[in-house]
Structure formats: C-alpha cells, structure tokens
Motif scaffolding. Sequence first.
Motif, mmCIF file in Angstrom:
data_model
loop_
_atom_site.group_PDB
_atom_site.id
_atom_site.type_symbol
_atom_site.label_atom_id
_atom_site.label_comp_id
_atom_site.label_asym_id
_atom_site.label_seq_id
_atom_site.Cartn_x
_atom_site.Cartn_y
_atom_site.Cartn_z
ATOM 1 N N ASP A 19 0.829 -1.205 0.000
ATOM 2 C CA ASP A 19 0.000 0.000 0.000
ATOM 3 C C ASP A 19 0.866 1.259 0.000
ATOM 4 O O ASP A 19 0.452 2.287 -0.526
ATOM 5 N N LYS A 48 -0.905 3.339 -2.649
ATOM 6 C CA LYS A 48 -1.991 2.667 -3.369
ATOM 7 C C LYS A 48 -3.172 2.577 -2.420
ATOM 8 O O LYS A 48 -3.073 1.985 -1.353
ATOM 9 N N THR A 49 -4.305 3.185 -2.826
ATOM 10 C CA THR A 49 -5.487 3.161 -1.986
ATOM 11 C C THR A 49 -6.747 3.257 -2.834
ATOM 12 O O THR A 49 -6.805 4.042 -3.775
ATOM 13 N N ASP A 50 -7.735 2.434 -2.532
ATOM 14 C CA ASP A 50 -9.036 2.466 -3.195
ATOM 15 C C ASP A 50 -8.932 2.454 -4.717
ATOM 16 O O ASP A 50 -9.661 3.172 -5.394
ATOM 17 N N GLY A 51 -8.001 1.675 -5.253
ATOM 18 C CA GLY A 51 -7.868 1.565 -6.701
ATOM 19 C C GLY A 51 -7.160 2.733 -7.354
ATOM 20 O O GLY A 51 -7.173 2.864 -8.574
ATOM 21 N N LEU A 52 -6.545 3.592 -6.559
ATOM 22 C CA LEU A 52 -5.829 4.756 -7.090
ATOM 23 C C LEU A 52 -4.384 4.743 -6.625
ATOM 24 O O LEU A 52 -4.046 4.139 -5.611
#
Length: 144
Positions: A19, A48-52
């Motif tokens: 992440d 990297k978080t929530d697909g972004l």
Amino acid sequence: MLAKLISIDGDRPIVLTKDVTVVGRKRGVCDVYIDRSSVSKLHCVIVKTDGLLFIRDLGSTNGTKVNGQRVTRGALLPGDELAFANARFRVYLGPDEPEPERRPDRTEMMTSFPEAELANDDSFDDEAVAGLGSESDVRLIGDD
C-alpha cells in the motif's frame, strides 16, 4: 487491483504490491531500488489506496515527473508517464492477473469422483480389468 510501473527504457516492470512503496537508490531501505546515480537515496513514495495511486516526492535532487511535469505530489492515472530523475515508467492500473491454472494432484483426482463408474464400452478388455485386483489392493503412493 494490479498496479505496475512498466519501464519505458526496457527494464523489468515493477509490480507495486504494498500500500505504501518507497522508491530510491538506498538498498535495504527502499521497496523499489533503482540503481542510477540521478535517483535520490529516498526519492519518492507511492501510495496505493481504493484503486488509485498517489505519489509524493521526498525532496529528491533531480525530481519526480508525471507526464513531463515536475511534481511534489499528485495522483497517477493509467497510462501516465512517471519519471524518477531519468528512470522513466508507464503506469498500469488494472484487474489482477488471473492465477495460473492449478492442476489437481493425484490424490485429488482419485477422490474427486468416488461414485464414478466405468462406461459400458466394448473397448475395455474385461480380462485385463479383472486382473487388476480388488479395491483393497490399491494403495496410493506415500501411504504407509
């Protein structure tokens, strides 16, 4: 979500599994080690978080660029060109790669269909099948 940095210069792609990923030239500290003198020891961090994906420069000497523009922080989109000094990558974001197909082992194959019967087919040699012995004579490899 699969996140990759695909090298524009022909180096191996970098898969971002964590992440929070630290990028730089300091071996043993950075998650992504880039052996170029133009890359700072602690160059930037990718989150990297929530697909972004988000990037933040860590005060690098030669900068972090997105699509040719030097940035201190920002979001990354699929297809963006990301450069750590002169190391250039294309951002890939997409679905996870499918798991390689796993073949069942011998034990699973033998126990998958316990009720299965031989088809009523004249191509079987009844005498050869009769010579195989009873079910109690069958032993799996590794059974002691």
